[in-house]
Design a protein around this motif. Structure first.
Motif, mmCIF file in Angstrom:
data_model
loop_
_atom_site.group_PDB
_atom_site.id
_atom_site.type_symbol
_atom_site.label_atom_id
_atom_site.label_comp_id
_atom_site.label_asym_id
_atom_site.label_seq_id
_atom_site.Cartn_x
_atom_site.Cartn_y
_atom_site.Cartn_z
ATOM 1 N N UNK A 42 0.832 -1.211 0.000
ATOM 2 C CA UNK A 42 0.000 0.000 0.000
ATOM 3 C C UNK A 42 0.860 1.251 0.000
ATOM 4 N N UNK A 43 1.972 1.218 0.727
ATOM 5 C CA UNK A 43 2.827 2.407 0.734
ATOM 6 C C UNK A 43 3.531 2.589 -0.614
ATOM 7 N N UNK A 44 3.794 1.508 -1.332
ATOM 8 C CA UNK A 44 4.417 1.613 -2.653
ATOM 9 C C UNK A 44 3.422 2.122 -3.694
ATOM 10 N N UNK A 45 2.125 1.763 -3.545
ATOM 11 C CA UNK A 45 1.107 2.097 -4.536
ATOM 12 C C UNK A 45 0.097 3.109 -3.998
ATOM 13 N N UNK A 46 0.543 4.050 -3.206
ATOM 14 C CA UNK A 46 -0.374 5.014 -2.592
ATOM 15 C C UNK A 46 -1.027 5.921 -3.631
ATOM 16 N N UNK A 47 -0.374 6.157 -4.748
ATOM 17 C CA UNK A 47 -0.935 7.033 -5.779
ATOM 18 C C UNK A 47 -2.108 6.350 -6.497
ATOM 19 N N UNK A 48 -2.127 5.023 -6.527
ATOM 20 C CA UNK A 48 -3.172 4.293 -7.253
ATOM 21 C C UNK A 48 -4.330 3.852 -6.357
ATOM 22 N N UNK A 61 4.431 12.839 1.571
ATOM 23 C CA UNK A 61 4.529 11.605 0.802
ATOM 24 C C UNK A 61 5.291 10.523 1.550
ATOM 25 N N UNK A 62 6.087 10.929 2.554
ATOM 26 C CA UNK A 62 6.863 9.968 3.328
ATOM 27 C C UNK A 62 5.960 9.124 4.236
#
Length: 189
Positions: free
Chosen positions: A142-148, A158-159
């Protein structure tokens, strides 16, 4: 012969005309009151001996005789021994088929069989940057794909995108003091 009166008082209650004969026959036993009869029953009807005890043996038990064999051997000793031996062999064969012996245990661990191969050299990869496990946020899907991810409110930084954010409930007048939030919320739309 003694003549019986034509009219006999029915003391025990109403009953059928033909039952009066029986009532007259036991009229001498009805010397007690109805309450005593209902409570204790008629005394002296089944046995005149008031101190007698009940029989502990029933008629069936007293007359039943268990069946007996003829008292003579009907089969030979050799035939009996042969039948016992054959049944013993068949029983062992069925038990060995139903309960096969357990396989020998393999005491090799997964590490030994899968990872300890000859010629394998374990190397630790070099670190690309310094990491602090106490302060760095966890890296997850989820932290890797937060934009999607759909349905997530604007993240203040963003951190740490999943930290608590009061941007949704903070009035607009108070949000004007924070240019970071305005910039992130306008860029996400």
């Amino acid at each position: 012969m003694t003549e019986e009166p034509t009219h006999v008082e029915n003391r025990a209650g109403r009953c059928m005309l033909h039952n009066w004969t029986e009532e007259r026959a036991v009229a001498a036993l009805d010397s007690e009151s109805c309450r005593q009869i209902q409570k204790q029953g008629h005394r002296g009807i089944l046995s005149l001996d008031q101190d007698s005890r009940m029989e502990s043996v029933t008629t069936v038990t007293a007359t039943f005789v268990p069946p007996r064999g003829p008292g003579v051997r009907l089969r030979g000793i050799r035939g009996e021994l042969l039948e016992k031996h054959v049944s013993h062999i068949i029983r062992e064969q069925i038990q060995s088929e139903m309960n096969p012996p357990a396989p020998k245990p393999d005491f090799c661990s997964t590490t030994r069989t899968d990872f300890c191969l000859s010629g394998f050299v374990a190397r630790t990869p070099p670190a690309t940057q310094l990491h602090d496990y106490k302060s760095d946020p966890a890296v997850t899907f989820w932290s890797e794909n937060v934009q999607r991810v759909q349905g997530v409110t604007a993240a203040p930084t963003l951190r740490t995108p999943f930290n608590r954010s009061a941007a949704f409930s903070t009035p607009l007048e108070q949000q004007l003091d924070q240019p970071e939030l305005l910039h992130h919320s306008s860029s996400s739309h």
